[in-house]
Design a protein around this motif. Sequence first.
Motif, PDB file in Angstrom:
ATOM      1  N   PHE A 185      78.661  42.712  33.651  1.00 51.04           N
ATOM      2  CA  PHE A 185      80.064  42.888  33.268  1.00 51.04           C
ATOM      3  C   PHE A 185      80.110  43.874  32.102  1.00 51.04           C
ATOM      4  CE2 PHE A 185      80.303  39.131  35.717  1.00 51.04           C
ATOM      5  CZ  PHE A 185      81.617  38.970  36.122  1.00 51.04           C
ATOM      6  N   ASP A 186      81.131  44.719  32.106  1.00 52.10           N
ATOM      7  CA  ASP A 186      81.272  45.733  31.067  1.00 52.10           C
ATOM      8  C   ASP A 186      82.444  45.407  30.159  1.00 52.10           C
ATOM      9  OD1 ASP A 186      79.143  47.263  32.039  1.00 52.10           O
ATOM     10  OD2 ASP A 186      80.433  48.241  33.519  1.00 52.10           O
ATOM     11  N   GLY A 187      82.213  45.482  28.843  1.00 51.58           N
ATOM     12  CA  GLY A 187      83.285  45.301  27.872  1.00 51.58           C
ATOM     13  C   GLY A 187      84.053  44.009  28.078  1.00 51.58           C
ATOM     14  N   ASN A 188      85.397  44.137  28.109  1.00 58.44           N
ATOM     15  CA  ASN A 188      86.261  42.962  28.293  1.00 58.44           C
ATOM     16  C   ASN A 188      86.655  42.735  29.749  1.00 58.44           C
ATOM     17  OD1 ASN A 188      86.361  42.333  25.535  1.00 58.44           O
ATOM     18  ND2 ASN A 188      87.973  43.871  25.182  1.00 58.44           N
ATOM     19  N   ASN A 189      86.088  43.503  30.645  1.00 56.57           N
ATOM     20  CA  ASN A 189      86.429  43.360  32.059  1.00 56.57           C
ATOM     21  C   ASN A 189      86.051  41.968  32.564  1.00 56.57           C
ATOM     22  OD1 ASN A 189      87.324  45.992  32.179  1.00 56.57           O
ATOM     23  ND2 ASN A 189      85.358  46.797  32.881  1.00 56.57           N
ATOM     24  N   GLN A 190      86.979  41.351  33.275  1.00 58.34           N
ATOM     25  CA  GLN A 190      86.733  40.018  33.819  1.00 58.34           C
ATOM     26  C   GLN A 190      86.296  40.063  35.278  1.00 58.34           C
ATOM     27  OE1 GLN A 190      89.893  37.265  33.065  1.00 58.34           O
ATOM     28  NE2 GLN A 190      89.965  37.700  30.871  1.00 58.34           N
ATOM     29  N   GLU A 191      86.127  41.260  35.809  1.00 61.41           N
ATOM     30  CA  GLU A 191      85.621  41.432  37.165  1.00 61.41           C
ATOM     31  C   GLU A 191      84.494  42.442  37.160  1.00 61.41           C
ATOM     32  OE1 GLU A 191      88.629  42.443  39.951  1.00 61.41           O
ATOM     33  OE2 GLU A 191      89.787  40.612  39.653  1.00 61.41           O
ATOM     34  N   ALA A 192      83.533  42.225  38.000  1.00 61.65           N
ATOM     35  CA  ALA A 192      82.422  43.159  38.151  1.00 61.65           C
ATOM     36  C   ALA A 192      82.113  43.286  39.630  1.00 61.65           C
ATOM     37  CB  ALA A 192      81.197  42.678  37.391  1.00 61.65           C
ATOM     38  N   LYS A 193      81.829  44.498  40.065  1.00 55.60           N
ATOM     39  CA  LYS A 193      81.542  44.739  41.475  1.00 55.60           C
ATOM     40  C   LYS A 193      80.052  44.963  41.667  1.00 55.60           C
ATOM     41  CE  LYS A 193      82.855  47.582  45.438  1.00 55.60           C
ATOM     42  NZ  LYS A 193      83.682  48.721  45.914  1.00 55.60           N
ATOM     43  N   MET A 194      79.504  44.222  42.592  1.00 55.48           N
ATOM     44  CA  MET A 194      78.088  44.372  42.913  1.00 55.48           C
ATOM     45  C   MET A 194      77.964  45.380  44.044  1.00 55.48           C
ATOM     46  SD  MET A 194      75.483  41.433  44.301  1.00 55.48           S
ATOM     47  CE  MET A 194      73.780  41.814  44.694  1.00 55.48           C
ATOM     48  N   PRO A 195      77.249  46.483  43.833  1.00 60.27           N
ATOM     49  CA  PRO A 195      77.096  47.462  44.919  1.00 60.27           C
ATOM     50  C   PRO A 195      76.323  46.865  46.088  1.00 60.27           C
ATOM     51  CG  PRO A 195      75.621  47.967  43.106  1.00 60.27           C
ATOM     52  CD  PRO A 195      76.511  46.869  42.621  1.00 60.27           C
ATOM     53  N   THR A 196      76.555  47.391  47.266  1.00 67.38           N
ATOM     54  CA  THR A 196      75.858  46.907  48.459  1.00 67.38           C
ATOM     55  C   THR A 196      74.351  47.073  48.287  1.00 67.38           C
ATOM     56  OG1 THR A 196      77.715  47.512  49.864  1.00 67.38           O
ATOM     57  CG2 THR A 196      75.599  47.179  50.948  1.00 67.38           C
ATOM     58  N   GLN A 197      73.645  45.996  48.523  1.00 68.61           N
ATOM     59  CA  GLN A 197      72.187  46.009  48.364  1.00 68.61           C
ATOM     60  C   GLN A 197      71.532  45.673  49.694  1.00 68.61           C
ATOM     61  OE1 GLN A 197      70.483  46.547  45.498  1.00 68.61           O
ATOM     62  NE2 GLN A 197      72.208  46.669  44.066  1.00 68.61           N
ATOM     63  N   SER A 198      70.366  46.273  49.930  1.00 68.00           N
ATOM     64  CA  SER A 198      69.600  45.978  51.136  1.00 68.00           C
ATOM     65  C   SER A 198      68.234  45.443  50.713  1.00 68.00           C
ATOM     66  CB  SER A 198      69.425  47.249  51.977  1.00 68.00           C
ATOM     67  OG  SER A 198      68.653  46.973  53.129  1.00 68.00           O
ATOM     68  N   VAL A 199      67.885  44.264  51.204  1.00 73.76           N
ATOM     69  CA  VAL A 199      66.605  43.636  50.865  1.00 73.76           C
ATOM     70  C   VAL A 199      65.776  43.522  52.135  1.00 73.76           C
ATOM     71  CG1 VAL A 199      65.481  41.586  49.945  1.00 73.76           C
ATOM     72  CG2 VAL A 199      67.655  42.364  48.960  1.00 73.76           C
ATOM     73  N   GLU A 200      64.591  44.089  52.118  1.00 78.90           N
ATOM     74  CA  GLU A 200      63.722  44.041  53.290  1.00 78.90           C
ATOM     75  C   GLU A 200      62.763  42.863  53.163  1.00 78.90           C
ATOM     76  OE1 GLU A 200      60.609  46.878  55.809  1.00 78.90           O
ATOM     77  OE2 GLU A 200      61.842  47.719  54.197  1.00 78.90           O
ATOM     78  N   ILE A 201      62.715  42.038  54.203  1.00 81.75           N
ATOM     79  CA  ILE A 201      61.823  40.877  54.233  1.00 81.75           C
ATOM     80  C   ILE A 201      60.786  41.102  55.320  1.00 81.75           C
ATOM     81  CG2 ILE A 201      61.706  38.395  54.666  1.00 81.75           C
ATOM     82  CD1 ILE A 201      64.564  38.199  53.599  1.00 81.75           C
ATOM     83  N   ASN A 202      59.525  41.059  54.921  1.00 83.20           N
ATOM     84  CA  ASN A 202      58.439  41.374  55.854  1.00 83.20           C
ATOM     85  C   ASN A 202      57.596  40.164  56.232  1.00 83.20           C
ATOM     86  OD1 ASN A 202      58.969  44.216  55.903  1.00 83.20           O
ATOM     87  ND2 ASN A 202      58.071  44.346  53.863  1.00 83.20           N
ATOM     88  N   LYS A 203      58.000  38.983  55.798  1.00 89.65           N
ATOM     89  CA  LYS A 203      57.210  37.782  56.046  1.00 89.65           C
ATOM     90  C   LYS A 203      58.087  36.704  56.652  1.00 89.65           C
ATOM     91  CE  LYS A 203      54.155  34.516  53.667  1.00 89.65           C
ATOM     92  NZ  LYS A 203      53.636  34.095  52.338  1.00 89.65           N
ATOM     93  N   THR A 204      57.621  36.091  57.711  1.00 88.63           N
ATOM     94  CA  THR A 204      58.392  35.040  58.367  1.00 88.63           C
ATOM     95  C   THR A 204      58.511  33.826  57.457  1.00 88.63           C
ATOM     96  OG1 THR A 204      57.677  35.751  60.556  1.00 88.63           O
ATOM     97  CG2 THR A 204      58.470  33.493  60.358  1.00 88.63           C
ATOM     98  N   GLY A 205      59.704  33.256  57.362  1.00 87.80           N
ATOM     99  CA  GLY A 205      59.913  32.067  56.539  1.00 87.80           C
ATOM    100  C   GLY A 205      61.391  31.746  56.418  1.00 87.80           C
ATOM    101  N   MET A 206      61.706  30.685  55.654  1.00 89.81           N
ATOM    102  CA  MET A 206      63.088  30.304  55.367  1.00 89.81           C
ATOM    103  C   MET A 206      63.430  30.838  53.976  1.00 89.81           C
ATOM    104  SD  MET A 206      65.784  28.646  56.483  1.00 89.81           S
ATOM    105  CE  MET A 206      65.278  27.382  57.661  1.00 89.81           C
ATOM    106  N   TYR A 207      64.475  31.654  53.904  1.00 87.24           N
ATOM    107  CA  TYR A 207      64.824  32.306  52.651  1.00 87.24           C
ATOM    108  C   TYR A 207      66.188  31.846  52.148  1.00 87.24           C
ATOM    109  CZ  TYR A 207      60.874  35.456  53.335  1.00 87.24           C
ATOM    110  OH  TYR A 207      59.620  35.968  53.491  1.00 87.24           O
ATOM    111  N   TYR A 208      66.316  31.802  50.815  1.00 87.52           N
ATOM    112  CA  TYR A 208      67.570  31.417  50.170  1.00 87.52           C
ATOM    113  C   TYR A 208      68.084  32.569  49.312  1.00 87.52           C
ATOM    114  CZ  TYR A 208      66.895  26.473  51.338  1.00 87.52           C
ATOM    115  OH  TYR A 208      66.751  25.289  51.998  1.00 87.52           O
TER     116      TYR A 208
END
Length: 275
Positions: free
Chosen positions: A69-92
């Motif tokens: 969060f920046d300054g007094n701003n009460q909202e923040a935007k999270m940019p689109t992220q891509s996460v690559e998973i290379n191992k089989t499993g249950m992820y949270y």
Amino acid sequence: MQSRTGLIEAIVFEVKDTERIGGNFLKNSSNVLCCNPKLSADRSCTVGEVIIQKDENNPDWPKRIQTFFDGNNQEAKMPTQSVEINKTGMYYLYFMYCDPQFKGTTISGKTVWRNADGYLPGKMVPLMTFYGFISLAYLILGLAWFLRLYSFGKCDHLTCGYYNMGNCFLVTAFGGGNGIWCGEARTRWHDLKSVDSWFCIFFCLNLGTIDDFSGRTKLYLVLPVAFLDTWFILWIFSSLSKTLEKLQMRRSIAKLDVYRKFTNALALFVLVSIA
């Protein structure tokens, strides 16, 4: 004024790495989730961030994505992220914060989880071929069944006497009638409606998947289906027994032989299903 005044962290991790989140791996810090100045002095973590122990064999995991969060701003935007998973499993995916002022913060948006083979859950991918063959088998058997119904329809109707065409078609096509019901379809139509009601309950209980529910929830959903399965089997064999008695009294040898074979085959399939 500070340029950055707050931090929300999105953390992606495998279930077996749950203990890597927080201070479980630090001495005398088993209940600590966030880094404090004392721990920071040991260079174990950064103040204001969630404590994460990296995997030596896979230093990029667990994955941490930070949104400030920046300054007094009460909202923040999270940019689109891509996460690559290379191992089989249950992820949270957890959204976590260390600043108590963030209590009550709401997060909106969506996450998309995609496997190499598409959006189907990974544990279901090996079953695609199996279900494909099963669907094709059902289609072929269904077409063969209706062709046989059409071929023997006239012979069957000769034994029915007076019948209602709509009712006779339904009980023959979906109930395996072979003419036994057609003569009584008008008087036993309420029985067919009762069957429909029970089957509706049965299919509603079978909707969706319960693999991701807790053990107790699974039990509550599975037990009614198991009881209904048992009840349907008992109901079917009870009705078949009455039908065999009726055919024996009428000395309908051909139909009696067909229904005996059907009963034996059904019993065999029930045993195989239980096994």
